[in-house]
Write a protein that holds these residues in place. Sequence first.
Motif, PDB file in Angstrom:
ATOM      1  N   ARG A 179      42.245  34.499  44.494  1.00  0.00           N
ATOM      2  CA  ARG A 179      42.568  34.189  45.888  1.00  0.00           C
ATOM      3  C   ARG A 179      43.979  33.607  46.000  1.00  0.00           C
ATOM      4  N   GLY A 180      44.725  34.176  46.966  1.00  0.00           N
ATOM      5  CA  GLY A 180      46.085  33.705  47.223  1.00  0.00           C
ATOM      6  C   GLY A 180      47.127  34.306  46.323  1.00  0.00           C
ATOM      7  N   ASP A 181      46.732  35.163  45.382  1.00  0.00           N
ATOM      8  CA  ASP A 181      47.689  35.766  44.456  1.00  0.00           C
ATOM      9  C   ASP A 181      47.223  37.192  44.163  1.00  0.00           C
ATOM     10  N   PHE A 182      47.941  37.879  43.263  1.00  0.00           N
ATOM     11  CA  PHE A 182      47.609  39.263  42.953  1.00  0.00           C
ATOM     12  C   PHE A 182      46.254  39.354  42.254  1.00  0.00           C
ATOM     13  N   VAL A 183      45.437  40.292  42.703  1.00  0.00           N
ATOM     14  CA  VAL A 183      44.273  40.698  41.920  1.00  0.00           C
ATOM     15  C   VAL A 183      44.559  42.034  41.239  1.00  0.00           C
ATOM     16  N   LEU A 184      45.365  42.877  41.880  1.00  0.00           N
ATOM     17  CA  LEU A 184      45.753  44.159  41.291  1.00  0.00           C
ATOM     18  C   LEU A 184      47.210  44.413  41.632  1.00  0.00           C
ATOM     19  N   ASN A 185      48.058  44.332  40.613  1.00  0.00           N
ATOM     20  CA  ASN A 185      49.483  44.573  40.781  1.00  0.00           C
ATOM     21  C   ASN A 185      49.794  45.906  40.110  1.00  0.00           C
ATOM     22  N   ALA A 186      49.904  46.965  40.925  1.00  0.00           N
ATOM     23  CA  ALA A 186      50.029  48.327  40.386  1.00  0.00           C
ATOM     24  C   ALA A 186      51.216  49.050  41.010  1.00  0.00           C
ATOM     25  N   GLU A 187      52.368  48.402  41.040  1.00  0.00           N
ATOM     26  CA  GLU A 187      53.566  49.054  41.564  1.00  0.00           C
ATOM     27  C   GLU A 187      53.933  50.249  40.687  1.00  0.00           C
ATOM     28  N   ARG A 218      33.110  50.443  47.492  1.00  0.00           N
ATOM     29  CA  ARG A 218      32.401  49.163  47.369  1.00  0.00           C
ATOM     30  C   ARG A 218      33.173  48.160  46.505  1.00  0.00           C
ATOM     31  N   LEU A 219      34.467  48.332  46.437  1.00  0.00           N
ATOM     32  CA  LEU A 219      35.330  47.366  45.755  1.00  0.00           C
ATOM     33  C   LEU A 219      35.371  46.064  46.546  1.00  0.00           C
ATOM     34  N   SER A 220      35.283  44.942  45.846  1.00  0.00           N
ATOM     35  CA  SER A 220      35.419  43.629  46.469  1.00  0.00           C
ATOM     36  C   SER A 220      36.614  42.940  45.839  1.00  0.00           C
ATOM     37  N   ALA A 221      37.646  42.708  46.644  1.00  0.00           N
ATOM     38  CA  ALA A 221      38.888  42.118  46.132  1.00  0.00           C
ATOM     39  C   ALA A 221      39.250  40.909  46.981  1.00  0.00           C
ATOM     40  N   ARG A 222      39.329  39.758  46.345  1.00  0.00           N
ATOM     41  CA  ARG A 222      39.741  38.532  47.029  1.00  0.00           C
ATOM     42  C   ARG A 222      41.079  38.094  46.433  1.00  0.00           C
ATOM     43  N   GLY A 223      42.134  38.613  47.050  1.00  0.00           N
ATOM     44  CA  GLY A 223      43.483  38.419  46.576  1.00  0.00           C
ATOM     45  C   GLY A 223      44.309  39.613  47.013  1.00  0.00           C
ATOM     46  N   ARG A 224      45.494  39.751  46.473  1.00  0.00           N
ATOM     47  CA  ARG A 224      46.427  40.780  46.928  1.00  0.00           C
ATOM     48  C   ARG A 224      46.369  42.021  46.047  1.00  0.00           C
ATOM     49  N   ILE A 225      46.276  43.180  46.692  1.00  0.00           N
ATOM     50  CA  ILE A 225      46.382  44.467  46.018  1.00  0.00           C
ATOM     51  C   ILE A 225      47.748  45.050  46.353  1.00  0.00           C
ATOM     52  N   ASP A 226      48.512  45.410  45.328  1.00  0.00           N
ATOM     53  CA  ASP A 226      49.858  45.938  45.539  1.00  0.00           C
ATOM     54  C   ASP A 226      49.972  47.303  44.867  1.00  0.00           C
ATOM     55  N   GLU A 268      35.622  45.618  50.482  1.00  0.00           N
ATOM     56  CA  GLU A 268      35.882  44.301  51.079  1.00  0.00           C
ATOM     57  C   GLU A 268      37.203  43.790  50.513  1.00  0.00           C
ATOM     58  N   LEU A 269      38.221  43.765  51.370  1.00  0.00           N
ATOM     59  CA  LEU A 269      39.555  43.329  50.969  1.00  0.00           C
ATOM     60  C   LEU A 269      39.895  42.066  51.736  1.00  0.00           C
ATOM     61  N   SER A 270      40.195  40.992  51.013  1.00  0.00           N
ATOM     62  CA  SER A 270      40.408  39.707  51.667  1.00  0.00           C
ATOM     63  C   SER A 270      41.505  38.931  50.964  1.00  0.00           C
ATOM     64  N   ASN A 271      42.492  38.514  51.757  1.00  0.00           N
ATOM     65  CA  ASN A 271      43.535  37.598  51.284  1.00  0.00           C
ATOM     66  C   ASN A 271      44.088  36.857  52.505  1.00  0.00           C
ATOM     67  N   PRO A 272      43.302  35.966  53.096  1.00  0.00           N
ATOM     68  CA  PRO A 272      43.717  35.298  54.334  1.00  0.00           C
ATOM     69  C   PRO A 272      45.065  34.594  54.181  1.00  0.00           C
ATOM     70  N   GLY A 273      45.916  34.782  55.185  1.00  0.00           N
ATOM     71  CA  GLY A 273      47.232  34.157  55.174  1.00  0.00           C
ATOM     72  C   GLY A 273      48.278  34.909  54.388  1.00  0.00           C
ATOM     73  N   GLY A 274      47.906  36.017  53.733  1.00  0.00           N
ATOM     74  CA  GLY A 274      48.860  36.798  52.944  1.00  0.00           C
ATOM     75  C   GLY A 274      48.595  38.278  53.127  1.00  0.00           C
ATOM     76  N   THR A 275      49.085  39.077  52.210  1.00  0.00           N
ATOM     77  CA  THR A 275      48.902  40.522  52.250  1.00  0.00           C
ATOM     78  C   THR A 275      47.643  40.906  51.491  1.00  0.00           C
ATOM     79  N   ALA A 276      46.720  41.559  52.170  1.00  0.00           N
ATOM     80  CA  ALA A 276      45.502  42.025  51.503  1.00  0.00           C
ATOM     81  C   ALA A 276      45.774  43.290  50.694  1.00  0.00           C
TER      82      ALA A 276
END
Length: 488
Positions: A214-222, A234-242, A258-266
């Motif tokens: 939460r609040g940071d990258f969960v998947l950083n795939a640039e 049915r992916l559940s991600a609590r953090g940022r997907i890039d 379910e994509l969630s990153n309140p206050g940032g980029t989901a």
Amino acid sequence: MEINDLTPAERTVWEAFPKGRAVDFRVAGEESAAQDTDREAQRTVRAAVLRALLLDGPVESGEVAALKVAGARITGVLDLRYATIESVVRLSDCHFDEVPDFSGAQLKYLNLSGSQLPGLASARVRIDGGLRLTNCRFRGPVRLGGAQVAGALYLEGTEVTAPEGNERPVLQLHQVTVGEDLCASGLRTHGEIRLNGATISGSLRLENAELRHRGDFVLNAEALEVGANVLGRRLSARGRIDLRGARIPGRLDLLYCELSNPGGTAMRASSCVIGEVWLRGGTPMEGRLNLRRSQIEHLNLDPEMLPDQVRLLDLTYTSLTPHVPPELRLPMLERDEDTFDPHGYEQLTASYRRTGDDHAARLVQLAKQRRHRTTLPWYGRLWGHVQDATVGYGFRPMRALGWLLSLLAVGSVAFTLHTPPRLKADEAPEFNPVFYTLDLLLPVISFGQETAFAPEGGQQALAYVLILTGWILATTVIAGVTRTVSRQ
């Protein structure tokens, strides 16, 4: 290593190795090699023994040597850095006391399925077959950066966590090359997955995965490149997907996610080239969605899943489904509050026209003009309101016809109450207030009334208003009819 120095468990493994026989230390009902302390001595194998087998173990003519061990407790560091291993390595359901190190090694096949490990060091490892880490439990980072796997990479059902305070990615897969699929269905991580610059010839599978950071990258795939699809149903991600700069020729499947990153980029999928994006059936996204400058062939997007902030500047797509009224699509264009993007309205207009829904396309164009009006100075906004109220910026020509009929009624009543004086009494036709008003309103057709009578005072001002508005409204009606005919 002398065989006399081996424990009974190690001797069993040593003797099975030349013939490629499997050695199973598991007992029915046990889940791991670390749970029964009474039997640990019977199944404990030193990592040094396994290293000696793999580097210089005994061989038998006509047999294929392989290390196949299940349910063992492996003590010490299994250090195979930069080694070339010709044998198959399968250490399933084992418990490792130390982090095994395969960095820079070259192997035929590696299987650690079901094992518990404090981590894994395998940067730049090269595996000619597959790498199977299915249902493993990692209590520290897994480092596979720069790895080359000719077959598939399996992480199905695996859990990767890291000690408190760890700031490095828990699953390092940057610059990896996978010859087939990267299968990570049911993967559970607590930290960042780094997939920057990875190349996957097949598909990336993340169905039912649970990613937490939460609040940071969960998947950083640039700059990720896949040969087929990214499947995340049915992916559940609590953090940022890039996914910035990703190349996905197939589909990015995020159905029921379910994509969630309140206050940032989901999720950021900007500057991507994607065949299809499926984003439907899940819970509303929490956080920002960024699809700027991406090229998508087909966008399957459920309006209810969109978050309060959407970035769509220069997004290009060929088709958009499901087909819903424009009132449900327009909010996604209006949520990009940073700038007015006419391109987004044109894309939405084109998608409706491809389905033959010209009415919806006109409503989108009308919304575009109204959004553009908010960017103008006060006098531009004033004129815009006039255009909107009278003719709907030309996209509602029947409204112009209604104004013409209303002005016709006003003029007819006004000139009936007071007839304008004749210019030439002997030549003027009989005055008709309706046709006189039509003569003023219609810029082309003449009934001979306007040139025969000269209104004065207030009637003259009314005549000027009728002439001016008649030109504007009649032109709008003709333009609207022309657009309709040309589309048909």
